[in-house]
Design an enzyme around this catalytic site. Structure first.
Site, short mmCIF file in Angstrom:
data_model
loop_
_atom_site.label_atom_id
_atom_site.label_comp_id
_atom_site.label_asym_id
_atom_site.label_seq_id
_atom_site.Cartn_x
_atom_site.Cartn_y
_atom_site.Cartn_z
N LYS A 59 -34.06 13.88 -40.67
CA LYS A 59 -35.01 13.19 -41.56
C LYS A 59 -34.30 12.02 -42.22
O LYS A 59 -33.16 12.17 -42.65
CB LYS A 59 -35.46 14.20 -42.64
CG LYS A 59 -36.41 13.65 -43.68
CD LYS A 59 -37.82 13.90 -43.25
CE LYS A 59 -38.80 13.14 -44.10
NZ LYS A 59 -38.74 11.70 -43.93
N LYS A 71 -27.36 15.60 -48.22
CA LYS A 71 -28.39 15.63 -49.28
C LYS A 71 -29.39 16.76 -49.06
O LYS A 71 -29.75 17.49 -50.00
CB LYS A 71 -29.10 14.27 -49.32
CG LYS A 71 -29.94 14.02 -50.55
CD LYS A 71 -30.57 12.63 -50.51
CE LYS A 71 -29.54 11.53 -50.45
NZ LYS A 71 -30.15 10.19 -50.53
N LYS A 88 -31.33 8.46 -39.76
CA LYS A 88 -31.53 7.16 -40.40
C LYS A 88 -31.80 6.13 -39.31
O LYS A 88 -31.39 6.28 -38.16
CB LYS A 88 -30.30 6.74 -41.20
CG LYS A 88 -30.62 5.84 -42.38
CD LYS A 88 -31.31 6.61 -43.51
CE LYS A 88 -31.63 5.70 -44.70
NZ LYS A 88 -32.14 6.48 -45.84
N THR A 133 -38.08 9.76 -56.13
CA THR A 133 -36.64 9.53 -56.26
C THR A 133 -36.24 9.48 -57.72
O THR A 133 -35.28 10.14 -58.15
CB THR A 133 -36.24 8.21 -55.56
OG1 THR A 133 -36.59 8.30 -54.18
CG2 THR A 133 -34.75 7.95 -55.70
N ASN A 165 -38.48 -0.18 -57.61
CA ASN A 165 -39.32 1.02 -57.70
C ASN A 165 -38.63 2.16 -58.44
O ASN A 165 -39.13 2.67 -59.44
CB ASN A 165 -39.73 1.48 -56.30
CG ASN A 165 -40.61 2.71 -56.33
OD1 ASN A 165 -41.71 2.69 -56.87
ND2 ASN A 165 -40.13 3.80 -55.77
N SER A 194 -40.62 13.98 -49.54
CA SER A 194 -40.90 13.68 -48.14
C SER A 194 -41.02 14.98 -47.34
O SER A 194 -41.88 15.11 -46.46
CB SER A 194 -39.79 12.81 -47.54
OG SER A 194 -40.01 11.44 -47.83
#
Length: 429
Positions: free
Chosen positions: A67, A91, A103, A187, A218, A355
């Site tokens: 992911k 993570k 990624k 986040t 953001n 996510s």
């Protein structure tokens, strides 16, 4: 000088000193599972053809499908994408979600493309990667200079190629296309929950705690807004053009309103649509990092705190909302100066956690309300923060090393369950 990836995996060796882990687990994690390099032909608006170079890396899927985001940026490289995929593996293990790290990226300045050219590039990326990704294999998401609309185009292209509606292939989509509520500020909210745990442990009075936020995009806007609403004093913010500082603190909603309206950070107080300037000092991004504040939040770029400025950092707590804002050498200096760094692999893990929620909702066709998303995120972030903090105290190590210890323990269990040298040596001995 080693690559970014080599520097990143150095954390594994440090963490391995504090947890019982099979040697081959470390060896596996030092090598991405697979990498795809692609050339994406795009027909430009003027009729010309341009070829864009792109990448997708799947680092490790021992705990589940990989992911991770896709970034559009002129400085994208295979080394960078490998490193980001590695961080995603760690993570996901830190917060205990059943995914591995992936990624992707394309070498491009999207600001130089029309919207239609960006759409063609986005769909072209998926056509090249279609056999490399999938809901049970590798699940992309937005990253630098990509957004929900781009994720929607990518999901649509994948669905066309598969001849079936496939919302679970990509997260960070518009809510109308299967995106999750709560993904927009996930986040920042994850980082906010970390601060709230510190607040409870340290018995802080929020009104007495000063905060500086480097990067007012953001994540930076959302974390500033959440902390301001709780009474924290946000005394400085900055964007790529520079920043503003006031010891009295700012009305964060007014700053956000002005930033969205003018694309610049302005020291204002807004009432309705009328904004008036308020006294403030104009500072650089570098000066913001060295302010005398309680909490420093780097929420923009990698490697902004280095061995050159780490000794000048006055904040006692750093919350890494950006990926990799503190270099390895700086980490050592900060630890010697008793600065507690809440590392990116924990602090900004709210994004990948929600996510994951989106992926689960897509696979089940059952969608959660905003309160449920927030409650589930809160439960995970607070549980894992306490675990990492406890490991830090137990071993007298940095919180970053503690987070790697926590992640390694979970990765070791998953890889050992498939059989390692020790298991096979016992069976033949």
């Amino acid at each position: 000088m080693g690559s970014l990836f080599d520097d990143a995996i150095g954390n594994l060796d440090m963490a391995a000193e504090y947890v019982s882990v099979e040697p081959e687990v470390i060896e596996r994690l030092k090598h991405p599972k697979c990498a795809l390099e692609m050339n994406i032909p795009v027909r430009m608006d003027d009729g010309s053809l341009q070829i864009f170079r792109g990448f997708r890396v799947r680092h490790n899927d021992s705990r589940g499908p990989t992911k991770g985001g896709i970034r559009f940026h002129p400085n994208v490289s295979l080394d960078e994408v490998k490193t980001l995929a590695f961080w995603m593996t760690v993570k996901c293990a830190v917060v205990g979600i059943p995914l591995g790290g992936g990624k992707g990226g394309v070498i491009v300045d999207p600001k130089q493309l029309s919207r239609m050219e960006v759409e063609r590039l986005s769909r072209g990326y998926i056509r090249q990667a279609v056999d490399f990704i999938g809901p049970h294999t590798d699940i992309p998401a937005p990253d630098v200079y990509t957004n929900p609309m781009i994720m929607g185009w990518m999901m649509d292209e994948y669905s066309k190629l598969q001849r079936q509606h496939s919302p679970a292939v990509i997260t960070g989509k518009p809510v109308s296309m299967g995106g999750s509520l709560g993904r927009d500020d996930a986040t920042a909210r994850g980082g906010y929950f970390c601060v709230k745990e510190l607040e409870a442990m340290k018995h802080w009075e929020p009104k007495n705690i000063t905060v500086a936020v480097q990067g007012f995009g953001n994540a930076g806007q959302h974390i500033a807004s959440l902390l301001h609403a709780d009474g924290y004093k946000v005394v400085a913010v900055s964007d790529s053009q520079g920043g503003i500082h006031s010891k009295e603190g700012f009305d964060v909603p007014s700053l956000i309103y002005a930033k969205l309206d003018t694309k610049k950070v302005k020291a204002v107080y807004c009432e309705g649509s009328v904004c008036e300037a308020v006294p403030a000092e104009h500072i650089t991004n570098e000066e913001l990092l060295e302010l005398d504040v309680d909490i420093l939040i780097p929420a923009a770029l990698e490697n902004v705190i280095t061995d050159k400025n780490a000794s000048a950092i006055k904040a006692k707590y750093i919350l890494e909302l950006a990926n990799g804002p503190v270099t390895g050498h700086a980490d050592t200096i900060l630890q010697k100066n008793d600065v507690v760094v809440i590392p990116d692999i924990l602090a900004n893990a709210g994004g990948v956690t929600v996510s994951y929620f989106e992926w689960v909702q897509n696979k089940n066709g059952l969608y959660w309300g905003l309160d449920e998303v927030h409650q589930r995120l809160h439960a995970i972030m607070t549980r894992e923060f306490k675990c990492v903090y406890s490991i830090m105290q137990e071993h007298g190590i940095s919180m970053r090393t503690a987070a790697y210890v926590h992640a390694l323990s979970r990765l070791n269990d998953a890889i050992f369950a498939q059989g390692t040298q020790r298991y096979f040596a016992e069976s033949t001995g």
